[in-house]
Structures are given as C-alpha cells and as structure tokens.
Design a protein around this motif. Structure first.
Motif, PDB file in Angstrom:
ATOM      1  N   GLN A  71       0.826  -1.218   0.000  1.00 46.74           N
ATOM      2  CA  GLN A  71       0.000   0.000   0.000  1.00 46.74           C
ATOM      3  C   GLN A  71       0.860   1.268   0.000  1.00 46.74           C
ATOM      4  N   SER A  72       1.844   1.343   0.886  1.00 42.20           N
ATOM      5  CA  SER A  72       2.687   2.538   0.941  1.00 42.20           C
ATOM      6  C   SER A  72       3.569   2.647  -0.297  1.00 42.20           C
ATOM      7  N   ALA A  73       3.979   1.498  -0.852  1.00 40.04           N
ATOM      8  CA  ALA A  73       4.778   1.518  -2.079  1.00 40.04           C
ATOM      9  C   ALA A  73       3.976   2.109  -3.222  1.00 40.04           C
ATOM     10  N   SER A  74       2.701   1.750  -3.287  1.00 43.94           N
ATOM     11  CA  SER A  74       1.834   2.273  -4.352  1.00 43.94           C
ATOM     12  C   SER A  74       1.701   3.787  -4.259  1.00 43.94           C
ATOM     13  N   SER A  75       1.611   4.306  -3.030  1.00 39.19           N
ATOM     14  CA  SER A  75       1.464   5.744  -2.858  1.00 39.19           C
ATOM     15  C   SER A  75       2.734   6.502  -3.236  1.00 39.19           C
ATOM     16  N   MET A  76       3.897   5.841  -3.128  1.00 28.17           N
ATOM     17  CA  MET A  76       5.168   6.478  -3.459  1.00 28.17           C
ATOM     18  C   MET A  76       5.506   6.367  -4.941  1.00 28.17           C
ATOM     19  N   SER A  77       4.870   5.434  -5.629  1.00 29.57           N
ATOM     20  CA  SER A  77       5.211   5.170  -7.025  1.00 29.57           C
ATOM     21  C   SER A  77       5.106   6.412  -7.900  1.00 29.57           C
ATOM     22  N   SER A  78       4.003   7.129  -7.791  1.00 30.78           N
ATOM     23  CA  SER A  78       3.797   8.303  -8.645  1.00 30.78           C
ATOM     24  C   SER A  78       4.770   9.424  -8.295  1.00 30.78           C
ATOM     25  N   ILE A  79       5.153   9.522  -7.009  1.00 31.94           N
ATOM     26  CA  ILE A  79       6.112  10.552  -6.599  1.00 31.94           C
ATOM     27  C   ILE A  79       7.476  10.296  -7.229  1.00 31.94           C
ATOM     28  N   GLY A 116      12.024 -10.705  -1.322  1.00 34.39           N
ATOM     29  CA  GLY A 116      12.120 -11.133   0.064  1.00 34.39           C
ATOM     30  C   GLY A 116      10.932 -10.746   0.911  1.00 34.39           C
ATOM     31  N   GLY A 117       9.760 -10.643   0.297  1.00 36.17           N
ATOM     32  CA  GLY A 117       8.557 -10.277   1.042  1.00 36.17           C
ATOM     33  C   GLY A 117       8.368  -8.795   1.233  1.00 36.17           C
ATOM     34  N   ASN A 118       9.302  -7.992   0.743  1.00 36.45           N
ATOM     35  CA  ASN A 118       9.200  -6.532   0.837  1.00 36.45           C
ATOM     36  C   ASN A 118       8.932  -5.929  -0.541  1.00 36.45           C
ATOM     37  N   TYR A 119       8.322  -4.752  -0.541  1.00 37.36           N
ATOM     38  CA  TYR A 119       8.013  -4.058  -1.787  1.00 37.36           C
ATOM     39  C   TYR A 119       8.875  -2.799  -1.904  1.00 37.36           C
ATOM     40  N   TYR A 120       9.412  -2.594  -3.100  1.00 35.11           N
ATOM     41  CA  TYR A 120      10.317  -1.475  -3.335  1.00 35.11           C
ATOM     42  C   TYR A 120       9.845  -0.675  -4.551  1.00 35.11           C
TER      43      TYR A 120
END
Length: 234
Positions: A64-72, A86-90
C-alpha cells in the motif's frame, strides 16, 4: 557313497558360488534403488542466468505505501515501478546490470532529495520440472530475448536523458522492442510466458504513444526485468 553324502559334497562346492552371486545381486539391487531415487530430483537446468541491480527509493515498504510512493518517484524522473523481493516491496528508480553502475547513482540521487539503496535480484539458473523440462530451450531463449529487449530500453532511456536521440529514433527503438515482444508472444501462445508477455506488450504500447520520456522507458525496462526474475516456469 550314499546319496546324502554326494549331495552334501555338491552343496559345499556350490555354496561359495552362491554367496558370490547373492552379493552381486544385492549390489545390483542397491544400484537400481539409488538410480531410481535420484532420477526424480535431477531436473534439467535452465541455461540462463542474470543479475539485476535495482536502485530503489527509501526503505522497503508494504504494497500500500509503495503504491502511494510510485507516482512521486515517477514525477522525479524515476521508473516508479514496484518490485517485490524477500517479502518486501520497493519503488524502483532505475535498473542496472552491474552493482558498480547502480552504486554510482546513489549520491547524485541523494543530492536531488531521493535517498535510495540498491536491491540485488538474481534470475534464472534453476532446475526445471515436468513440462518445463521439455520446453527448456524455448524458455531459455525467451529469457535471453527479454534480457536483450530490456537492455534496448536501458540504452534508450540513457540516450533520452542525454538528449542524444530524437523522438523519431526513440519510437523506432520502441517499435523494435514491440516487435520482439510480439514475436515472443506468438511463440508462447499457451504457456507460463503468455500472460507476462501480454502485459509487457500493453506496457510497451503505452510508452510508445505520444512524447517518449526516459522515465516511461525505464518503467518498461524494469517491467521486463521483473518478469524475467519472477516468472514461474512450468
């Protein structure tokens, strides 16, 4: 000489031979068991390997937080593509093919206000099972072609950043990438690559429309490398 004594004499001569034969049979049986146990685990290995070095914004996040940062990140000129490792989103800024190249851009990005780190992801070099073994050559060829297409995007994005390529030339390169993806799609009409290639073709088509920006080309590049690294072969 009685029949019993004759039988005992013959038996005494046969016993050593019988023991030898029994030993041979036991050894053969053990060998067969070892081979039978080993065969199921000896899958054919995929003749392909690659390592990708993703420059990613900030720390690992949930989806969820990764999605919000994507456009930025995208607005800053980065790919903005989300990868999972590894279970984390970047949120990716760019993708490189050597660690040295990836590390070299961290400081310039920090100067622009983007604190980044490098996430290393390995692809390929795996054992295949079942149907995938029969398609080993096809799948390895797919991976190699996709890797080449990702490098075309990488080179194009760099050229766009340096104003070293015209829009017309950029669209020609993207047309070549599209042609390559279309060709792969025809060769993989019903297997584990079908869905991935369909998504990549749509992504490439979106990038090709209108004015070609380096950040959009980088997004396509990362999408291709991410597909290479995460596709499940069956």
């Amino acid at each position: 000489m009685s029949v019993k004594s004759v039988f005992n004499r013959i038996s005494s001569r046969l016993n050593p031979l019988a023991r030898v034969l029994a030993c041979i049979c036991a050894c053969v049986l053990i060998l067969i068991i070892i081979i039978c146990c080993a065969v199921p685990s000896c899958g054919k290995k995929l003749d392909f390997s690659a390592t990708f070095y993703y420059v990613c914004y900030d720390a690992p996040r949930n989806v969820q937080s990764a999605s919000s940062m994507s456009s930025i990140v995208h607005s800053y000129g980065g790919a903005g593509y989300i990868i999972e490792s590894g279970g984390n989103y970047y949120v990716t800024v760019a993708c490189y093919y050597t660690d040295k190249e990836a590390q070299s851009v961290l400081k310039p990005l920090a100067n622009k206000g983007l604190e980044c780190s490098v996430v290393e992801v390995e692809a390929g070099d795996i054992k295949l099972k079942g149907r995938a073994q029969r398609n080993a050559d096809l799948y390895a060829g797919n991976m190699c072609t996709m890797l080449s297409l990702s490098r075309l995007c990488y080179d194009l994005a760099n050229s766009l950043d340096e104003f070293a390529v015209t829009q017309s030339a950029a669209k020609t390169v993207l047309s070549d990438v599209q042609t390559g993806l279309d060709s792969l799609s025809r060769q993989n009409a019903s297997n584990c690559f079908t869905g991935e290639l369909s998504a990549l073709r749509a992504e490439c088509n979106d990038v090709s429309h209108g004015y070609v920006l380096s950040r959009d080309v980088r997004r396509l590049q990362v999408a291709i490398t991410d597909a290479i690294a995460n596709i499940t072969l069956y």
